[in-house]
Motif scaffolding. Structure first.
Motif, PDB file in Angstrom:
ATOM      1  N   GLU A 144       1.052  -1.303  -0.195  1.00 30.71           N
ATOM      2  CA  GLU A 144       0.127   0.291   0.268  1.00 30.71           C
ATOM      3  C   GLU A 144       0.492   0.901   0.149  1.00 30.71           C
ATOM      4  O   GLU A 144       0.759   2.282  -0.431  1.00 30.71           O
ATOM      5  N   LEU A 145       1.977   0.892   0.930  1.00 28.60           N
ATOM      6  CA  LEU A 145       2.714   2.072   0.766  1.00 28.60           C
ATOM      7  C   LEU A 145       3.499   2.304  -0.304  1.00 28.60           C
ATOM      8  O   LEU A 145       3.520   3.520  -0.649  1.00 28.60           O
ATOM      9  N   ALA A 146       4.333   1.695  -1.025  1.00 26.68           N
ATOM     10  CA  ALA A 146       4.384   1.707  -2.361  1.00 26.68           C
ATOM     11  C   ALA A 146       3.468   1.694  -2.800  1.00 26.68           C
ATOM     12  O   ALA A 146       3.689   3.043  -3.957  1.00 26.68           O
ATOM     13  N   GLN A 147       2.000   1.773  -3.119  1.00 30.27           N
ATOM     14  CA  GLN A 147       1.618   2.165  -4.005  1.00 30.27           C
ATOM     15  C   GLN A 147       0.929   4.491  -3.981  1.00 30.27           C
ATOM     16  O   GLN A 147       0.989   4.691  -4.794  1.00 30.27           O
ATOM     17  N   GLU A 148       0.519   4.142  -2.437  1.00 26.78           N
ATOM     18  CA  GLU A 148       0.994   5.969  -2.303  1.00 26.78           C
ATOM     19  C   GLU A 148       2.022   6.519  -3.252  1.00 26.78           C
ATOM     20  O   GLU A 148       1.239   7.376  -2.429  1.00 26.78           O
ATOM     21  N   PHE A 149       3.055   6.355  -2.374  1.00 27.65           N
ATOM     22  CA  PHE A 149       4.595   6.801  -2.373  1.00 27.65           C
ATOM     23  C   PHE A 149       5.340   6.498  -3.363  1.00 27.65           C
ATOM     24  O   PHE A 149       5.863   5.660  -3.043  1.00 27.65           O
ATOM     25  N   GLN A 150       4.521   6.552  -4.696  1.00 27.79           N
ATOM     26  CA  GLN A 150       5.262   5.478  -6.089  1.00 27.79           C
ATOM     27  C   GLN A 150       6.556   6.123  -6.351  1.00 27.79           C
ATOM     28  O   GLN A 150       7.282   6.036  -7.086  1.00 27.79           O
ATOM     29  N   ASN A 151       7.345   7.363  -5.787  1.00 27.66           N
ATOM     30  CA  ASN A 151       8.625   7.749  -6.126  1.00 27.66           C
ATOM     31  C   ASN A 151       9.778   7.291  -5.136  1.00 27.66           C
ATOM     32  O   ASN A 151      11.115   7.828  -5.030  1.00 27.66           O
ATOM     33  N   ILE A 152       9.152   6.465  -3.783  1.00 23.57           N
ATOM     34  CA  ILE A 152       9.563   5.607  -3.291  1.00 23.57           C
ATOM     35  C   ILE A 152      10.435   3.839  -4.303  1.00 23.57           C
ATOM     36  O   ILE A 152       9.114   3.237  -4.286  1.00 23.57           O
ATOM     37  N   LEU A 153      11.257   3.235  -3.199  1.00 25.50           N
ATOM     38  CA  LEU A 153      11.851   1.743  -3.585  1.00 25.50           C
ATOM     39  C   LEU A 153      11.483   1.807  -2.138  1.00 25.50           C
ATOM     40  O   LEU A 153      12.261   1.670  -1.117  1.00 25.50           O
ATOM     41  N   ILE A 154      10.496  -0.225  -2.148  1.00 26.17           N
ATOM     42  CA  ILE A 154      10.833  -0.753  -1.107  1.00 26.17           C
ATOM     43  C   ILE A 154      11.642  -2.009  -2.137  1.00 26.17           C
ATOM     44  O   ILE A 154      11.277  -2.956  -2.134  1.00 26.17           O
ATOM     45  N   PHE A 155      12.899  -2.823  -0.719  1.00 27.55           N
ATOM     46  CA  PHE A 155      13.569  -3.728  -1.250  1.00 27.55           C
ATOM     47  C   PHE A 155      13.501  -4.300   0.104  1.00 27.55           C
ATOM     48  O   PHE A 155      13.586  -4.135   1.157  1.00 27.55           O
ATOM     49  N   LYS A 156      13.084  -5.914  -0.644  1.00 26.57           N
ATOM     50  CA  LYS A 156      12.277  -6.860   0.273  1.00 26.57           C
ATOM     51  C   LYS A 156      13.897  -7.369   0.631  1.00 26.57           C
ATOM     52  O   LYS A 156      14.316  -7.584  -0.180  1.00 26.57           O
ATOM     53  N   VAL A 157      14.208  -8.120   1.857  1.00 26.83           N
ATOM     54  CA  VAL A 157      15.739  -8.610   1.755  1.00 26.83           C
ATOM     55  C   VAL A 157      15.380  -9.513   3.071  1.00 26.83           C
ATOM     56  O   VAL A 157      15.173  -9.366   5.039  1.00 26.83           O
ATOM     57  N   ASP A 158      15.731 -11.115   2.956  1.00 24.42           N
ATOM     58  CA  ASP A 158      15.485 -12.123   3.607  1.00 24.42           C
ATOM     59  C   ASP A 158      16.346 -12.857   4.277  1.00 24.42           C
ATOM     60  O   ASP A 158      17.391 -12.638   3.741  1.00 24.42           O
ATOM     61  N   VAL A 159      16.181 -12.270   6.006  1.00 28.20           N
ATOM     62  CA  VAL A 159      17.588 -12.745   6.346  1.00 28.20           C
ATOM     63  C   VAL A 159      18.299 -14.057   6.215  1.00 28.20           C
ATOM     64  O   VAL A 159      19.172 -14.401   6.472  1.00 28.20           O
ATOM     65  N   ASP A 160      17.269 -14.643   6.354  1.00 27.65           N
ATOM     66  CA  ASP A 160      18.036 -15.660   6.180  1.00 27.65           C
ATOM     67  C   ASP A 160      18.569 -16.304   4.758  1.00 27.65           C
ATOM     68  O   ASP A 160      19.061 -17.141   4.884  1.00 27.65           O
ATOM     69  N   GLU A 161      17.929 -15.778   3.416  1.00 27.08           N
ATOM     70  CA  GLU A 161      18.794 -16.395   2.689  1.00 27.08           C
ATOM     71  C   GLU A 161      20.000 -15.015   2.409  1.00 27.08           C
ATOM     72  O   GLU A 161      20.357 -15.528   1.136  1.00 27.08           O
ATOM     73  N   CYS A 162      20.181 -14.156   2.871  1.00 26.52           N
ATOM     74  CA  CYS A 162      21.192 -12.739   2.419  1.00 26.52           C
ATOM     75  C   CYS A 162      21.524 -12.300   3.710  1.00 26.52           C
ATOM     76  O   CYS A 162      21.402 -11.532   4.701  1.00 26.52           O
ATOM     77  N   GLU A 163      21.882 -13.808   4.764  1.00 25.54           N
ATOM     78  CA  GLU A 163      22.553 -13.212   6.102  1.00 25.54           C
ATOM     79  C   GLU A 163      24.033 -12.282   5.803  1.00 25.54           C
ATOM     80  O   GLU A 163      24.171 -11.561   6.275  1.00 25.54           O
ATOM     81  N   GLU A 164      24.605 -11.825   5.285  1.00 25.18           N
ATOM     82  CA  GLU A 164      25.747 -11.306   4.556  1.00 25.18           C
ATOM     83  C   GLU A 164      25.234  -9.751   4.958  1.00 25.18           C
ATOM     84  O   GLU A 164      26.302  -8.563   5.635  1.00 25.18           O
ATOM     85  N   ILE A 165      24.278  -9.502   4.216  1.00 19.26           N
ATOM     86  CA  ILE A 165      23.569  -8.036   4.348  1.00 19.26           C
ATOM     87  C   ILE A 165      22.977  -8.013   5.623  1.00 19.26           C
ATOM     88  O   ILE A 165      23.330  -6.370   6.037  1.00 19.26           O
ATOM     89  N   ALA A 166      22.149  -8.367   6.198  1.00 17.45           N
ATOM     90  CA  ALA A 166      21.896  -8.919   7.306  1.00 17.45           C
ATOM     91  C   ALA A 166      22.799  -8.545   8.728  1.00 17.45           C
ATOM     92  O   ALA A 166      22.234  -7.497   9.267  1.00 17.45           O
ATOM     93  N   MET A 167      23.895  -8.944   8.252  1.00 22.25           N
ATOM     94  CA  MET A 167      24.380  -8.713   9.274  1.00 22.25           C
ATOM     95  C   MET A 167      25.853  -7.053   8.564  1.00 22.25           C
ATOM     96  O   MET A 167      25.506  -6.309   9.938  1.00 22.25           O
TER      97      MET A 167
END
Length: 105
Positions: A44-67
């Motif tokens: 919903e937020l992505a629809q309301e504010f179309q000039n922002i980017l939302i990235f989803k990072v799965d902490v179990d798949e991307c442990e390096e980024i989470a750390m």
């Protein structure tokens, strides 16, 4: 737009492409109840504010980024503009999420 991040190179590339757009990174886990509750609100937020980017990072798949971002609880939202972290917070607090997006869009 909500985009899934596959690995660190993917994130770096997308952050560089974002330029001065506000990026919200949602660090989540598939087993996390609050993460599942707030996921539709992110869309919903992505629809309301179309000039922002939302990235989803799965902490179990991307442990390096989470750390790298010192993620210790989910969901954690990290707000980035011009490749610089503005702020971050943990918890499925939609009102706080929306307020930070509104103030930094």
């Amino acid at each position: 737009m909500v985009t899934h991040i596959n690995d660190k190179n993917d994130l770096v590339s997308k952050l560089n492409d974002a330029g001065d757009q506000l990026v919200v990174i949602d660090f989540f886990a598939t087993w996390c109840g609050p993460c599942k509750m707030i996921a539709p609100k992110l869309a919903e937020l992505a629809q309301e504010f179309q000039n922002i980017l939302i990235f989803k990072v799965d902490v179990d798949e991307c442990e390096e980024i989470a750390m790298e971002y010192n993620i210790s609880s989910m969901p954690t939202f990290v707000f980035i503009k011009n490749n610089q972290t503005i702020t971050q917070f943990s918890g499925a607090n939609y009102d706080k999420l929306r307020q930070i997006v509104f103030e930094n869009k």
